[in-house]
Write a protein that holds these residues in place. Structure first.
Motif, PDB file in Angstrom:
ATOM      1  N   ARG A 130       7.189  -9.615   3.518  1.00 42.78           N
ATOM      2  CA  ARG A 130       6.943  -9.937   4.926  1.00 42.78           C
ATOM      3  C   ARG A 130       7.711 -11.201   5.325  1.00 42.78           C
ATOM      4  O   ARG A 130       8.245 -11.290   6.436  1.00 42.78           O
TER       5      ARG A 130
ATOM      6  N   SER B  99       4.083   7.766  -1.531  1.00 39.99           N
ATOM      7  CA  SER B  99       4.707   6.470  -1.295  1.00 39.99           C
ATOM      8  C   SER B  99       6.120   6.643  -0.769  1.00 39.99           C
ATOM      9  O   SER B  99       6.933   7.365  -1.345  1.00 39.99           O
TER      10      SER B  99
ATOM     11  N   GLU C  62      -0.108  11.220   8.145  1.00 41.35           N
ATOM     12  CA  GLU C  62      -0.297   9.769   8.136  1.00 41.35           C
ATOM     13  C   GLU C  62      -1.591   9.449   8.896  1.00 41.35           C
ATOM     14  O   GLU C  62      -1.611   9.412  10.130  1.00 41.35           O
TER      15      GLU C  62
ATOM     16  N   SER D  73       5.373   1.899   0.726  1.00 39.71           N
ATOM     17  CA  SER D  73       4.086   2.005   1.410  1.00 39.71           C
ATOM     18  C   SER D  73       3.443   3.357   1.139  1.00 39.71           C
ATOM     19  O   SER D  73       4.111   4.387   1.185  1.00 39.71           O
ATOM     20  N   LYS D  74       2.138   3.343   0.892  1.00 45.01           N
ATOM     21  CA  LYS D  74       1.381   4.590   0.737  1.00 45.01           C
ATOM     22  C   LYS D  74       0.630   4.852   2.021  1.00 45.01           C
ATOM     23  O   LYS D  74      -0.521   4.453   2.200  1.00 45.01           O
ATOM     24  N   ARG D  75       1.289   5.565   2.932  1.00 46.31           N
ATOM     25  CA  ARG D  75       0.693   5.841   4.239  1.00 46.31           C
ATOM     26  C   ARG D  75       0.460   7.325   4.470  1.00 46.31           C
ATOM     27  O   ARG D  75      -0.141   7.698   5.463  1.00 46.31           O
TER      28      ARG D  75
ATOM     29  N   SER E 232      -3.249   6.809   9.580  1.00 40.01           N
ATOM     30  CA  SER E 232      -3.309   5.634  10.451  1.00 40.01           C
ATOM     31  C   SER E 232      -2.863   5.940  11.875  1.00 40.01           C
ATOM     32  O   SER E 232      -3.282   5.257  12.824  1.00 40.01           O
TER      33      SER E 232
ATOM     34  N   LYS F  40      -3.806  -2.696   2.873  1.00 40.10           N
ATOM     35  CA  LYS F  40      -3.726  -2.229   1.490  1.00 40.10           C
ATOM     36  C   LYS F  40      -2.591  -1.222   1.314  1.00 40.10           C
ATOM     37  O   LYS F  40      -2.025  -1.091   0.221  1.00 40.10           O
ATOM     38  N   GLU F  41      -2.196  -0.508   2.385  1.00 37.12           N
ATOM     39  CA  GLU F  41      -1.181   0.562   2.257  1.00 37.12           C
ATOM     40  C   GLU F  41       0.182   0.054   1.769  1.00 37.12           C
ATOM     41  O   GLU F  41       0.787   0.770   0.946  1.00 37.12           O
ATOM     42  N   PRO F  42       0.859  -0.966   2.242  1.00 34.84           N
ATOM     43  CA  PRO F  42       0.505  -1.839   3.359  1.00 34.84           C
ATOM     44  C   PRO F  42       1.101  -1.341   4.677  1.00 34.84           C
ATOM     45  O   PRO F  42       2.160  -0.740   4.710  1.00 34.84           O
ATOM     46  N   ASN F  43       0.390  -1.634   5.785  1.00 32.03           N
ATOM     47  CA  ASN F  43       0.829  -1.221   7.111  1.00 32.03           C
ATOM     48  C   ASN F  43       0.465  -2.332   8.099  1.00 32.03           C
ATOM     49  O   ASN F  43      -0.459  -2.204   8.899  1.00 32.03           O
TER      50      ASN F  43
END
Length: 376
Positions: free
Chosen positions: A215, A101, A117, A105-107, A119, A166-169
């Motif tokens: 956001r 994290s 990463e 964010s957990k990316r 994504s 969900k990551e969120p990204n």
């Protein structure tokens, strides 16, 4: 090499190749300029981040070389396996002690000595999936009886966006959506269908933005940054100060002030702010011009590709790289809300650089198989 009844240009797109080399070289310079002081404070040396970036560049250069030498059609055979691996990796992000994290964010998957990463690679290989789908289903997409088959990639994209959110990204989820719409348009899907899809996506985005506090704060910071100078507006205000200080010619490479613990992690998402401060409007113009050249050469490669798979692949790769670049630039200039997207080839980070270079390697291979056309 397959003969498609045309004369092949048996060379790579040298303009695209040189443009990417220049961008990567500028990226190394800017990573060092923006990270040196942070590196000294954290690690006692000025070159910690840039040394790692050079390693990423060497690895990425190998992938460019390997992919430009190998026929892009090979991806048809195993892209599903790669996509499955990426999806599993994105799910593993939520396993304790696996996902890392950063900034809420957990990316990233933490491998101790480096992180990945998933994504970033998703964007490239989802394009491969779309290109293959559009080529295979071209006739059905243009047939009113079967035209709704375009919903299949939208459902897949929706599943991937759920994982990203969900990551969120939200930034990458948005790029995946727009990339899908653009490629479906290129594939001949009805404009009416795409307009309806875009409206539905926009309504979903509205609720995703205005029902989540952080956001919503990004929108407020975008619209009224000076209403909370030390809070949600701080980062974008410092970015604007950087561009204001840079003026026409900049304050000189290495002489920027905003990177000195005013801009959070100035070597990543907001690295372009330092470009504006140190290199001024002229430097900004050069960077933007390089991305425009990349976009032009990518579109030319798409037009001249020997088959539909190559055309869709080139369109998608060009679109995602150039769109990511201009979203990042738009964010740091306060033209767009903060998205958390890297600046391709410039921002510090191995996953972003490697994914972009994989895309460039594929583009270069397509260019080597391009057919001559008149008036292009």
């Amino acid at each position: 090499m397959i003969n498609y009844g045309k004369t092949f240009i048996r060379k790579y797109d040298i303009t695209l190749f040189l443009t990417v080399i220049v961008l990567i070289a500028l990226g190394i310079v800017m990573v060092y300029s923006t990270s040196a002081m942070v590196s000294i404070v954290k690690y006692g040396v000025s070159y910690h981040f840039v040394a790692r970036e050079v390693v990423y560049v060497i690895i990425s250069a190998f992938f460019i070389w390997f992919l430009m030498k190998n026929d892009y059609h090979i991806f048809k055979s195993f892209y599903k396996i790669i996509l499955l691996g990426i999806i599993i990796s994105m799910i593993l992000l939520f396993v304790p002690h696996v996902g890392m994290s950063v900034g809420g964010s957990k990316r990233w998957i933490d491998f101790k000595f480096f992180s990945v990463e998933p994504s970033e690679f998703l964007k490239i290989f989802f394009i491969v999936y779309l290109a293959n789908f559009l080529e295979k289903k071209r006739d059905m997409l243009n047939n009113n009886r079967y035209s709704l088959i375009f919903i299949a990639p939208l459902v897949f994209m929706g599943f991937l966006d759920i994982l990203l959110l969900k990551e969120p990204n939200f930034g990458t989820a948005s790029i995946l959506f727009f990339m899908t719409i653009i490629m479906l348009f290129a594939g001949g899907v009805s404009i009416l269908y795409l307009i309806i899809t875009t409206i539905i996506g926009s309504v979903a985005a509205y609720f995703l933005i205005f029902t989540v506090t952080y956001r919503m704060n990004r929108i407020l910071a975008f619209l009224h940054p000076f209403h909370d100078k030390t809070g949600i507006g701080f980062q974008i205000i410092q970015s604007m100060y950087a561009f204001a200080r840079g003026g026409l010619y900049g304050v000189g490479l290495g002489n920027g002030k905003e990177k000195l613990f005013f801009l959070p992690t100035p070597y990543s998402d907001f690295i372009f702010s330092t470009v504006g401060e140190e290199l001024g409007f002229i430097g900004v113009f050069i960077f933007i011009s390089l991305y425009l050249i990349l976009g032009y050469r990518g579109l030319k490669i798409a037009i001249n590709a020997p088959d539909l798979f190559g055309t869709y692949l080139a369109y998608g790769i060009t679109f995602v790289i150039v769109l990511s670049a201009f979203i990042n630039i738009g964010v740091v200039l306060d033209f767009l809300p903060t998205k958390g997207l890297a600046l391709p080839f410039i921002s510090y980070g191995g996953s972003s650089l490697l994914a972009a270079c994989i895309g460039i390697g594929i583009l270069l291979n397509i260019s080597s198989q391009s057919i001559k056309r008149k008036n292009i």
